[in-house]
Scaffold this motif. Structure first.
Motif, PDB file in Angstrom:
ATOM      1  N   MET A 237       0.837  -1.172   0.000  1.00  0.00           N
ATOM      2  CA  MET A 237       0.000   0.000   0.000  1.00  0.00           C
ATOM      3  C   MET A 237       0.888   1.244   0.000  1.00  0.00           C
ATOM      4  SD  MET A 237      -2.830   1.201   2.784  1.00  0.00           S
ATOM      5  CE  MET A 237      -1.951   2.295   3.869  1.00  0.00           C
ATOM      6  N   THR A 238       0.538   2.184  -0.834  1.00  0.00           N
ATOM      7  CA  THR A 238       1.258   3.444  -0.910  1.00  0.00           C
ATOM      8  C   THR A 238       0.490   4.505  -0.141  1.00  0.00           C
ATOM      9  OG1 THR A 238       2.069   2.840  -3.098  1.00  0.00           O
ATOM     10  CG2 THR A 238       2.199   5.152  -2.489  1.00  0.00           C
ATOM     11  N   LEU A 239       1.210   5.301   0.619  1.00  0.00           N
ATOM     12  CA  LEU A 239       0.620   6.384   1.388  1.00  0.00           C
ATOM     13  C   LEU A 239       1.114   7.692   0.791  1.00  0.00           C
ATOM     14  CD1 LEU A 239      -1.003   7.082   4.014  1.00  0.00           C
ATOM     15  CD2 LEU A 239       1.202   7.157   5.168  1.00  0.00           C
ATOM     16  N   ASN A 240       0.180   8.551   0.395  1.00  0.00           N
ATOM     17  CA  ASN A 240       0.610   9.833  -0.160  1.00  0.00           C
ATOM     18  C   ASN A 240       0.632  10.910   0.926  1.00  0.00           C
ATOM     19  OD1 ASN A 240      -2.028  11.154  -0.053  1.00  0.00           O
ATOM     20  ND2 ASN A 240      -2.602   9.868  -1.804  1.00  0.00           N
ATOM     21  N   MET A 241       1.189  12.063   0.593  1.00  0.00           N
ATOM     22  CA  MET A 241       1.368  13.130   1.581  1.00  0.00           C
ATOM     23  C   MET A 241       0.034  13.655   2.113  1.00  0.00           C
ATOM     24  SD  MET A 241       4.501  13.551   2.399  1.00  0.00           S
ATOM     25  CE  MET A 241       4.636  15.154   3.143  1.00  0.00           C
ATOM     26  N   HIS A 242      -0.967  13.715   1.289  1.00  0.00           N
ATOM     27  CA  HIS A 242      -2.277  14.186   1.763  1.00  0.00           C
ATOM     28  C   HIS A 242      -2.839  13.205   2.788  1.00  0.00           C
ATOM     29  CE1 HIS A 242      -6.563  15.252   1.727  1.00  0.00           C
ATOM     30  NE2 HIS A 242      -6.138  16.464   1.428  1.00  0.00           N
ATOM     31  N   GLN A 243      -2.778  11.926   2.484  1.00  0.00           N
ATOM     32  CA  GLN A 243      -3.278  10.907   3.418  1.00  0.00           C
ATOM     33  C   GLN A 243      -2.486  10.918   4.726  1.00  0.00           C
ATOM     34  OE1 GLN A 243      -2.626   7.669   0.693  1.00  0.00           O
ATOM     35  NE2 GLN A 243      -4.823   7.335   0.410  1.00  0.00           N
ATOM     36  N   ALA A 244      -1.203  11.207   4.653  1.00  0.00           N
ATOM     37  CA  ALA A 244      -0.352  11.197   5.845  1.00  0.00           C
ATOM     38  C   ALA A 244      -0.544  12.442   6.702  1.00  0.00           C
ATOM     39  CB  ALA A 244       1.123  11.089   5.435  1.00  0.00           C
ATOM     40  N   SER A 245      -1.018  13.524   6.113  1.00  0.00           N
ATOM     41  CA  SER A 245      -1.045  14.792   6.840  1.00  0.00           C
ATOM     42  C   SER A 245      -2.435  15.256   7.271  1.00  0.00           C
ATOM     43  CB  SER A 245      -0.374  15.888   5.998  1.00  0.00           C
ATOM     44  OG  SER A 245      -1.053  16.068   4.760  1.00  0.00           O
ATOM     45  N   ILE A 246      -3.299  15.492   6.350  1.00  0.00           N
ATOM     46  CA  ILE A 246      -4.573  16.158   6.649  1.00  0.00           C
ATOM     47  C   ILE A 246      -5.439  15.357   7.627  1.00  0.00           C
ATOM     48  CG2 ILE A 246      -6.681  17.140   5.673  1.00  0.00           C
ATOM     49  CD1 ILE A 246      -4.003  18.704   5.049  1.00  0.00           C
ATOM     50  N   PRO A 247      -5.662  14.061   7.425  1.00  0.00           N
ATOM     51  CA  PRO A 247      -6.515  13.329   8.381  1.00  0.00           C
ATOM     52  C   PRO A 247      -5.997  13.350   9.817  1.00  0.00           C
ATOM     53  CG  PRO A 247      -6.303  12.075   6.354  1.00  0.00           C
ATOM     54  CD  PRO A 247      -5.314  13.210   6.270  1.00  0.00           C
ATOM     55  N   LEU A 248      -4.689  13.283  10.024  1.00  0.00           N
ATOM     56  CA  LEU A 248      -4.199  13.289  11.405  1.00  0.00           C
ATOM     57  C   LEU A 248      -4.392  14.651  12.044  1.00  0.00           C
ATOM     58  CD1 LEU A 248      -1.200  14.684  12.077  1.00  0.00           C
ATOM     59  CD2 LEU A 248      -0.447  12.819  10.663  1.00  0.00           C
ATOM     60  N   MET A 249      -4.263  15.723  11.265  1.00  0.00           N
ATOM     61  CA  MET A 249      -4.533  17.058  11.802  1.00  0.00           C
ATOM     62  C   MET A 249      -5.995  17.167  12.223  1.00  0.00           C
ATOM     63  SD  MET A 249      -2.608  19.628   9.177  1.00  0.00           S
ATOM     64  CE  MET A 249      -1.152  19.093   8.309  1.00  0.00           C
ATOM     65  N   LEU A 250      -6.881  16.709  11.355  1.00  0.00           N
ATOM     66  CA  LEU A 250      -8.311  16.805  11.636  1.00  0.00           C
ATOM     67  C   LEU A 250      -8.696  15.977  12.860  1.00  0.00           C
ATOM     68  CD1 LEU A 250      -9.714  16.652   7.993  1.00  0.00           C
ATOM     69  CD2 LEU A 250      -9.244  18.683   9.400  1.00  0.00           C
ATOM     70  N   GLN A 251      -8.144  14.785  12.978  1.00  0.00           N
ATOM     71  CA  GLN A 251      -8.416  13.937  14.137  1.00  0.00           C
ATOM     72  C   GLN A 251      -7.981  14.622  15.424  1.00  0.00           C
ATOM     73  OE1 GLN A 251      -6.571  10.046  14.040  1.00  0.00           O
ATOM     74  NE2 GLN A 251      -6.956   9.696  16.192  1.00  0.00           N
ATOM     75  N   MET A 252      -6.778  15.162  15.433  1.00  0.00           N
ATOM     76  CA  MET A 252      -6.264  15.782  16.652  1.00  0.00           C
ATOM     77  C   MET A 252      -7.036  17.054  16.981  1.00  0.00           C
ATOM     78  SD  MET A 252      -4.362  15.469  19.264  1.00  0.00           S
ATOM     79  CE  MET A 252      -3.986  13.834  18.680  1.00  0.00           C
ATOM     80  N   PHE A 253      -7.417  17.827  15.988  1.00  0.00           N
ATOM     81  CA  PHE A 253      -8.209  19.019  16.273  1.00  0.00           C
ATOM     82  C   PHE A 253      -9.580  18.658  16.831  1.00  0.00           C
ATOM     83  CE2 PHE A 253      -5.425  21.550  13.262  1.00  0.00           C
ATOM     84  CZ  PHE A 253      -4.827  22.262  14.294  1.00  0.00           C
ATOM     85  N   GLY A 254     -10.150  17.562  16.363  1.00  0.00           N
ATOM     86  CA  GLY A 254     -11.418  17.100  16.921  1.00  0.00           C
ATOM     87  C   GLY A 254     -11.279  16.740  18.387  1.00  0.00           C
ATOM     88  N   SER A 255     -10.202  16.043  18.720  1.00  0.00           N
ATOM     89  CA  SER A 255     -10.024  15.638  20.119  1.00  0.00           C
ATOM     90  C   SER A 255      -9.680  16.822  21.010  1.00  0.00           C
ATOM     91  CB  SER A 255      -8.980  14.527  20.237  1.00  0.00           C
ATOM     92  OG  SER A 255      -7.705  14.987  19.900  1.00  0.00           O
ATOM     93  N   ILE A 256      -8.840  17.726  20.538  1.00  0.00           N
ATOM     94  CA  ILE A 256      -8.476  18.886  21.363  1.00  0.00           C
ATOM     95  C   ILE A 256      -9.680  19.802  21.554  1.00  0.00           C
ATOM     96  CG2 ILE A 256      -7.090  21.011  21.381  1.00  0.00           C
ATOM     97  CD1 ILE A 256      -5.531  18.512  22.298  1.00  0.00           C
ATOM     98  N   SER A 257     -10.493  19.944  20.548  1.00  0.00           N
ATOM     99  CA  SER A 257     -11.707  20.756  20.681  1.00  0.00           C
ATOM    100  C   SER A 257     -12.637  20.152  21.729  1.00  0.00           C
ATOM    101  CB  SER A 257     -12.404  20.869  19.316  1.00  0.00           C
ATOM    102  OG  SER A 257     -13.475  21.762  19.396  1.00  0.00           O
ATOM    103  N   ALA A 258     -12.793  18.842  21.713  1.00  0.00           N
ATOM    104  CA  ALA A 258     -13.631  18.157  22.705  1.00  0.00           C
ATOM    105  C   ALA A 258     -13.037  18.282  24.110  1.00  0.00           C
ATOM    106  CB  ALA A 258     -13.800  16.683  22.330  1.00  0.00           C
ATOM    107  N   VAL A 259     -11.728  18.236  24.217  1.00  0.00           N
ATOM    108  CA  VAL A 259     -11.057  18.394  25.508  1.00  0.00           C
ATOM    109  C   VAL A 259     -11.278  19.820  26.032  1.00  0.00           C
ATOM    110  CG1 VAL A 259      -8.762  18.537  26.570  1.00  0.00           C
ATOM    111  CG2 VAL A 259      -9.376  16.542  25.217  1.00  0.00           C
ATOM    112  N   LEU A 260     -11.258  20.808  25.148  1.00  0.00           N
ATOM    113  CA  LEU A 260     -11.536  22.182  25.568  1.00  0.00           C
ATOM    114  C   LEU A 260     -12.968  22.321  26.085  1.00  0.00           C
ATOM    115  CD1 LEU A 260      -9.683  24.329  22.858  1.00  0.00           C
ATOM    116  CD2 LEU A 260      -8.959  23.838  25.207  1.00  0.00           C
ATOM    117  N   ASP A 261     -13.914  21.586  25.476  1.00  0.00           N
ATOM    118  CA  ASP A 261     -15.295  21.584  25.987  1.00  0.00           C
ATOM    119  C   ASP A 261     -15.325  21.046  27.414  1.00  0.00           C
ATOM    120  OD1 ASP A 261     -16.428  22.625  23.667  1.00  0.00           O
ATOM    121  OD2 ASP A 261     -16.912  20.641  22.843  1.00  0.00           O
ATOM    122  N   LYS A 262     -14.587  19.975  27.656  1.00  0.00           N
ATOM    123  CA  LYS A 262     -14.533  19.402  29.006  1.00  0.00           C
ATOM    124  C   LYS A 262     -13.883  20.372  29.983  1.00  0.00           C
ATOM    125  CE  LYS A 262     -14.868  14.524  27.937  1.00  0.00           C
ATOM    126  NZ  LYS A 262     -14.430  13.189  28.306  1.00  0.00           N
ATOM    127  N   ALA A 263     -12.882  21.104  29.527  1.00  0.00           N
ATOM    128  CA  ALA A 263     -12.220  22.086  30.385  1.00  0.00           C
ATOM    129  C   ALA A 263     -13.182  23.220  30.734  1.00  0.00           C
ATOM    130  CB  ALA A 263     -10.975  22.634  29.699  1.00  0.00           C
TER     131      ALA A 263
END
Length: 168
Positions: free
Chosen positions: A1-27
């Motif tokens: 399987m080949t992983l391109n730069m878009h697949q390696a970058s954008i989804p992980l940013m979006l995942q982490m922003f989702g979790s940090i946003s939810a953590v800020l709600d808890k805070a």
């Protein structure tokens, strides 16, 4: 399987922003429940010489928008670092998510060999796109995400590893 730069970058940013946003709600809920001024948590830091929570989120968003733009070869949006509330930080995250999502696979794929120039402390650092992404961006992005999480955990916000990882 080949992983391109878009697949390696954008989804992980979006995942982490989702979790940090939810953590800020808890805070925010933690502050409300315990009658704590949110400015206390937003200014909290793990050590006196560290950047406070608000700055961790600002740098995290700066890293993400910078990465997406540099890999795509486009201008990096500029944000003023003026956020003073949880809602303002969440709005900054949302603005960053919108920008990151606007960068297409066609703009990023093939950036592995594109030259990325960083200006650090008055010096220029020239890296290939893959080197920049894997050896500069990722460690910095996760450092600031982890530090934001750790600040809140240390302050007593009831969060755990699942909160950090977020939605996969």
């Amino acid at each position: 399987m080949t992983l391109n730069m878009h697949q390696a970058s954008i989804p992980l940013m979006l995942q982490m922003f989702g979790s940090i946003s939810a953590v800020l709600d808890k805070a925010a809920a933690y502050c409300e429940e315990r009658k704590i001024d949110p400015a206390v948590l937003l200014g909290y830091r793990l050590a006196p010489d560290m950047i406070p929570l608000s700055g961790q989120i600002q740098i995290m968003t700066d890293q993400a928008k910078g990465c997406a733009a540099r890999l795509a070869g486009i201008d990096i949006p500029s944000y003023a670092d003026t956020e003073k509330t949880f809602d303002e930080l969440k709005a900054r995250i949302a603005k960053t998510v919108a920008f990151v999502k606007s960068v297409t696979p066609e703009q990023i794929n093939g950036a592995e060999d594109r030259e990325v120039v960083l200006k650090i402390g008055g010096n220029e650092l020239k890296l290939k796109g893959s080197q920049y992404f894997f050896h500069f961006f990722l460690p910095n992005f996760y450092f600031h995400a982890t530090t934001a999480y750790d600040i809140l955990r240390h302050a007593g916000v009831q969060i755990g590893k699942r909160d950090f990882i977020g939605q996969i």
